[in-house]
Design a protein around this motif. Structure first.
Motif, PDB file in Angstrom:
ATOM      1  N   LEU A  11      43.887   8.045  47.508  1.00 18.47           N
ATOM      2  CA  LEU A  11      43.274   7.185  46.486  1.00 18.47           C
ATOM      3  C   LEU A  11      41.918   7.690  45.988  1.00 18.47           C
ATOM      4  O   LEU A  11      41.401   7.171  45.000  1.00 18.47           O
ATOM      5  N   GLU A  12      41.385   8.699  46.640  1.00 15.02           N
ATOM      6  CA  GLU A  12      40.059   9.220  46.276  1.00 15.02           C
ATOM      7  C   GLU A  12      40.033   9.674  44.818  1.00 15.02           C
ATOM      8  O   GLU A  12      40.936  10.361  44.348  1.00 15.02           O
ATOM      9  N   GLY A  13      39.006   9.245  44.114  1.00 14.02           N
ATOM     10  CA  GLY A  13      38.809   9.673  42.735  1.00 14.02           C
ATOM     11  C   GLY A  13      39.553   8.842  41.705  1.00 14.02           C
ATOM     12  O   GLY A  13      39.412   9.082  40.508  1.00 14.02           O
ATOM     13  N   HIS A  14      40.323   7.862  42.139  1.00  7.25           N
ATOM     14  CA  HIS A  14      41.043   7.004  41.198  1.00  7.25           C
ATOM     15  C   HIS A  14      40.168   5.812  40.841  1.00  7.25           C
ATOM     16  O   HIS A  14      39.311   5.392  41.623  1.00  7.25           O
ATOM     17  N   PRO A  15      40.385   5.238  39.646  1.00  9.00           N
ATOM     18  CA  PRO A  15      39.554   4.106  39.225  1.00  9.00           C
ATOM     19  C   PRO A  15      39.781   2.871  40.095  1.00  9.00           C
ATOM     20  O   PRO A  15      40.785   2.770  40.807  1.00  9.00           O
ATOM     21  N   ASP A  16      38.855   1.914  39.998  1.00 11.82           N
ATOM     22  CA  ASP A  16      38.959   0.682  40.777  1.00 11.82           C
ATOM     23  C   ASP A  16      40.149  -0.175  40.351  1.00 11.82           C
ATOM     24  O   ASP A  16      40.689  -0.919  41.161  1.00 11.82           O
ATOM     25  N   LEU A  17      40.529  -0.097  39.088  1.00  5.87           N
ATOM     26  CA  LEU A  17      41.701  -0.811  38.578  1.00  5.87           C
ATOM     27  C   LEU A  17      42.714   0.200  38.077  1.00  5.87           C
ATOM     28  O   LEU A  17      42.394   1.054  37.255  1.00  5.87           O
ATOM     29  N   LEU A  18      43.944   0.084  38.569  1.00  3.26           N
ATOM     30  CA  LEU A  18      45.007   1.009  38.190  1.00  3.26           C
ATOM     31  C   LEU A  18      46.119   0.264  37.457  1.00  3.26           C
ATOM     32  O   LEU A  18      46.415  -0.894  37.786  1.00  3.26           O
ATOM     33  N   THR A  19      46.735   0.928  36.496  1.00  4.09           N
ATOM     34  CA  THR A  19      47.904   0.355  35.838  1.00  4.09           C
ATOM     35  C   THR A  19      49.122   0.577  36.731  1.00  4.09           C
ATOM     36  O   THR A  19      49.091   1.397  37.656  1.00  4.09           O
ATOM     37  N   THR A  20      50.193  -0.123  36.425  1.00  4.74           N
ATOM     38  CA  THR A  20      51.430   0.104  37.181  1.00  4.74           C
ATOM     39  C   THR A  20      51.941   1.521  36.945  1.00  4.74           C
ATOM     40  O   THR A  20      52.502   2.121  37.859  1.00  4.74           O
ATOM     41  N   ASP A  21      51.723   2.054  35.750  1.00  4.21           N
ATOM     42  CA  ASP A  21      52.114   3.450  35.482  1.00  4.21           C
ATOM     43  C   ASP A  21      51.321   4.421  36.354  1.00  4.21           C
ATOM     44  O   ASP A  21      51.876   5.386  36.881  1.00  4.21           O
ATOM     45  N   GLU A  22      50.035   4.176  36.505  1.00  6.50           N
ATOM     46  CA  GLU A  22      49.202   5.049  37.331  1.00  6.50           C
ATOM     47  C   GLU A  22      49.619   4.988  38.793  1.00  6.50           C
ATOM     48  O   GLU A  22      49.669   6.018  39.469  1.00  6.50           O
ATOM     49  N   VAL A  23      49.939   3.791  39.272  1.00  8.73           N
ATOM     50  CA  VAL A  23      50.399   3.651  40.658  1.00  8.73           C
ATOM     51  C   VAL A  23      51.733   4.372  40.832  1.00  8.73           C
ATOM     52  O   VAL A  23      51.934   5.081  41.821  1.00  8.73           O
ATOM     53  N   ALA A  24      52.628   4.216  39.864  1.00  6.26           N
ATOM     54  CA  ALA A  24      53.930   4.887  39.933  1.00  6.26           C
ATOM     55  C   ALA A  24      53.759   6.407  39.980  1.00  6.26           C
ATOM     56  O   ALA A  24      54.387   7.086  40.793  1.00  6.26           O
ATOM     57  N   GLU A  25      52.881   6.928  39.140  1.00  6.12           N
ATOM     58  CA  GLU A  25      52.635   8.372  39.122  1.00  6.12           C
ATOM     59  C   GLU A  25      52.002   8.838  40.439  1.00  6.12           C
ATOM     60  O   GLU A  25      52.406   9.846  41.011  1.00  6.12           O
ATOM     61  N   LEU A  26      51.040   8.085  40.921  1.00  2.95           N
ATOM     62  CA  LEU A  26      50.358   8.419  42.165  1.00  2.95           C
ATOM     63  C   LEU A  26      51.335   8.477  43.338  1.00  2.95           C
ATOM     64  O   LEU A  26      51.286   9.382  44.166  1.00  2.95           O
ATOM     65  N   MET A  27      52.255   7.513  43.391  1.00  2.48           N
ATOM     66  CA  MET A  27      53.188   7.405  44.506  1.00  2.48           C
ATOM     67  C   MET A  27      54.505   8.147  44.257  1.00  2.48           C
ATOM     68  O   MET A  27      55.372   8.170  45.115  1.00  2.48           O
ATOM     69  N   ARG A  28      54.633   8.731  43.059  1.00  2.00           N
ATOM     70  CA  ARG A  28      55.830   9.479  42.676  1.00  2.00           C
ATOM     71  C   ARG A  28      57.097   8.629  42.765  1.00  2.00           C
ATOM     72  O   ARG A  28      58.109   9.028  43.350  1.00  2.00           O
ATOM     73  N   VAL A  29      56.996   7.422  42.185  1.00  2.00           N
ATOM     74  CA  VAL A  29      58.127   6.515  42.093  1.00  2.00           C
ATOM     75  C   VAL A  29      58.207   6.011  40.659  1.00  2.00           C
ATOM     76  O   VAL A  29      57.300   6.252  39.850  1.00  2.00           O
ATOM     77  N   SER A  30      59.267   5.279  40.337  1.00  2.00           N
ATOM     78  CA  SER A  30      59.394   4.725  38.990  1.00  2.00           C
ATOM     79  C   SER A  30      58.526   3.479  38.853  1.00  2.00           C
ATOM     80  O   SER A  30      58.142   2.856  39.850  1.00  2.00           O
ATOM     81  N   GLN A  31      58.254   3.119  37.614  1.00  2.00           N
ATOM     82  CA  GLN A  31      57.493   1.895  37.377  1.00  2.00           C
ATOM     83  C   GLN A  31      58.288   0.684  37.878  1.00  2.00           C
ATOM     84  O   GLN A  31      57.705  -0.282  38.363  1.00  2.00           O
ATOM     85  N   ASN A  32      59.615   0.737  37.792  1.00  2.00           N
ATOM     86  CA  ASN A  32      60.436  -0.362  38.312  1.00  2.00           C
ATOM     87  C   ASN A  32      60.222  -0.553  39.810  1.00  2.00           C
ATOM     88  O   ASN A  32      60.234  -1.681  40.305  1.00  2.00           O
ATOM     89  N   THR A  33      60.028   0.532  40.532  1.00  2.00           N
ATOM     90  CA  THR A  33      59.756   0.423  41.963  1.00  2.00           C
ATOM     91  C   THR A  33      58.426  -0.277  42.201  1.00  2.00           C
ATOM     92  O   THR A  33      58.329  -1.155  43.065  1.00  2.00           O
ATOM     93  N   VAL A  34      57.419   0.066  41.422  1.00  3.07           N
ATOM     94  CA  VAL A  34      56.114  -0.591  41.556  1.00  3.07           C
ATOM     95  C   VAL A  34      56.260  -2.077  41.242  1.00  3.07           C
ATOM     96  O   VAL A  34      55.715  -2.927  41.962  1.00  3.07           O
ATOM     97  N   LEU A  35      57.018  -2.429  40.213  1.00  2.00           N
ATOM     98  CA  LEU A  35      57.230  -3.830  39.872  1.00  2.00           C
ATOM     99  C   LEU A  35      57.970  -4.562  40.998  1.00  2.00           C
ATOM    100  O   LEU A  35      57.678  -5.723  41.287  1.00  2.00           O
ATOM    101  N   ARG A  36      58.889  -3.887  41.654  1.00  3.57           N
ATOM    102  CA  ARG A  36      59.587  -4.488  42.794  1.00  3.57           C
ATOM    103  C   ARG A  36      58.605  -4.724  43.944  1.00  3.57           C
ATOM    104  O   ARG A  36      58.645  -5.763  44.613  1.00  3.57           O
ATOM    105  N   TRP A  37      57.718  -3.754  44.170  1.00  2.43           N
ATOM    106  CA  TRP A  37      56.702  -3.922  45.211  1.00  2.43           C
ATOM    107  C   TRP A  37      55.847  -5.167  44.912  1.00  2.43           C
ATOM    108  O   TRP A  37      55.487  -5.908  45.811  1.00  2.43           O
ATOM    109  N   ILE A  38      55.540  -5.375  43.638  1.00  4.22           N
ATOM    110  CA  ILE A  38      54.741  -6.529  43.227  1.00  4.22           C
ATOM    111  C   ILE A  38      55.533  -7.820  43.430  1.00  4.22           C
ATOM    112  O   ILE A  38      55.031  -8.790  44.002  1.00  4.22           O
TER     113      ILE A  38
END
Length: 72
Positions: A11-38
């Motif tokens: 997480l180092e160097g990433h902004p304090d607020l991340l979009t779901t797209d940014e989280v998906a890219e960071l974790m190398r998963v689809s945005q749908n996976t991030v939405l499921r996590w939510i």
């Protein structure tokens, strides 16, 4: 529990607020996976509109530390 040093390094160097797209890219998963996590796995979000969500880096960190123990 995941390694706190590894999570902090990820997480180092990433902004304090991340979009779901940014989280998906960071974790190398689809945005749908991030939405499921939510929706089903307790990842906390801030809604800033009907389709706009932001994830605090600190919330993502805490979630990642416990994610290996969560049941889908």
């Amino acid at each position: 529990m995941n390694d706190p040093k590894a999570v902090d390094s990820l997480l180092e160097g990433h902004p304090d607020l991340l979009t779901t797209d940014e989280v998906a890219e960071l974790m190398r998963v689809s945005q749908n996976t991030v939405l499921r996590w939510i929706n089903t796995m307790g990842l906390t979000v801030i809604s800033v509109g009907p389709r706009l969500r932001r994830i605090q880096r600190s919330d993502l960190r805490e979630w990642l530390l416990e994610a290996d123990q969560l049941k889908d």
